[in-house]
Design an enzyme around this catalytic site. Structure first.
Site, PDB file in Angstrom:
ATOM      1  N   THR A 108       0.840  -1.189   0.000  1.00 31.49           N
ATOM      2  CA  THR A 108       0.000   0.000   0.000  1.00 31.49           C
ATOM      3  C   THR A 108       0.885   1.252   0.000  1.00 31.49           C
ATOM      4  O   THR A 108       2.039   1.206   0.426  1.00 31.49           O
ATOM      5  CB  THR A 108      -0.947   0.007   1.213  1.00 31.49           C
ATOM      6  N   THR A 122       1.499   4.474   1.471  1.00 29.29           N
ATOM      7  CA  THR A 122       2.291   5.045   2.563  1.00 29.29           C
ATOM      8  C   THR A 122       3.261   4.024   3.136  1.00 29.29           C
ATOM      9  O   THR A 122       4.408   4.341   3.464  1.00 29.29           O
ATOM     10  CB  THR A 122       1.373   5.577   3.679  1.00 29.29           C
ATOM     11  N   CYS A 123       2.802   2.784   3.229  1.00 28.75           N
ATOM     12  CA  CYS A 123       3.640   1.725   3.781  1.00 28.75           C
ATOM     13  C   CYS A 123       4.882   1.497   2.925  1.00 28.75           C
ATOM     14  O   CYS A 123       5.979   1.252   3.435  1.00 28.75           O
ATOM     15  CB  CYS A 123       2.844   0.425   3.886  1.00 28.75           C
ATOM     16  N   SER A 124       4.707   1.585   1.606  1.00 30.03           N
ATOM     17  CA  SER A 124       5.803   1.300   0.684  1.00 30.03           C
ATOM     18  C   SER A 124       6.704   2.503   0.445  1.00 30.03           C
ATOM     19  O   SER A 124       7.902   2.358   0.224  1.00 30.03           O
ATOM     20  CB  SER A 124       5.245   0.810  -0.663  1.00 30.03           C
TER      21      SER A 124
END
Length: 246
Positions: free
Chosen positions: A51, A53-55
């Site tokens: 996803t 923001t996570c990446s």
């Protein structure tokens, strides 16, 4: 500390859970006891692998600051997500996050035990983790940073820099760096050596693999390499980097 649905677990033991993990062609189990016993572990949990923001931020920054955490007695950095082991392994490989241990909380048992399981059915995600981070010492939660209970996917306090500032308030960190290069480029080699000399970790994007001439031009406005970005600011090429540091 967050208010509302999410309560801090500071001073409490982490849930006892067994995780089903895939290593190579084999299934292995990992328990919370193995992960946390007699160790200082930083954990950050997020809604899902791959996803945005996570990446783009959450995982890469913890990976980049791993040496800083280790310097201050952190034995491991764990990324926890309600995803299966195949997805977590593929994401870790895609992100080249060799400094972070990814743990698949596929059934959401650990996340539920932490009181962080949320329903994201509106996105087609099902049950996922709220975003948070914590410092765990010998299986006991020492500190938690829980994102505020507001709509969407807030990302304000569970980041790597906030956690490092708690563990080591006087530690100085450099801004994140990205450099676009191409194989066999002597100016790229020179720029990378200078970044290393100045103590900057960097993410390298290689033309033909991670980027194209079109994307290079669109991002930097130039068609030559290297192109260096520090803290979101375009520095320029090798000579520009020398000027930046001088």
């Amino acid at each position: 500390m967050s208010e509302g649905r999410f309560k801090s677990k500071e001073g409490e033991k982490v849930p006892s859970v067994t995780f089903q993990c895939r290593e190579g062609e084999s299934w292995v189990t990992k328990t919370t006891e193995e992960i946390f016993a007699n160790k200082n572990v930083v954990v950050f949990s997020l809604p899902g692998a791959f996803t945005p923001t996570c990446s783009s931020t959450h995982l890469p920054r913890y990976n980049a600051l791993a040496k800083k955490f280790a310097k201050h007695g952190i034995d491991d950095i764990v990324c926890m997500s309600v995803n299966d082991t195949f997805v977590m392994n593929a994401w870790s490989a895609d992100q080249e996050a060799e400094n972070v241990t990814v743990i698949p909380d596929g059934n959401g048992e650990f996340t539920d035990g932490m009181g962080m399981l949320v329903d994201k059915a509106d996105l087609g995600f099902g049950k996922r983790s709220w975003r948070y981070s914590m410092l765990v010492k010998d299986g006991v939660v020492d500190k938690m940073f829980i994102e505020p209970d507001v709509p969407g996917d807030p990302f304000e306090v569970s980041d790597a820099d906030t956690m490092l500032s708690y563990i080591a308030p006087d530690e100085v960190t450099n801004a994140p760096v990205a450099i676009i290069t191409k194989p066999g480029c002597p100016f790229c080699t020179k720029a990378k050596a200078l970044l290393t000399e100045k103590g900057f970790d960097y993410e390298e994007l290689v033309l033909g693999k991670d980027a194209t001439l079109t994307s290079l031009s669109a991002i930097s406005g130039r068609e030559t390499v290297p192109q260096i970005f520090i803290g979101g600011k375009h520095i320029g090429g090798s000579d520009d980097l020398e000027a930046y540091f001088s």
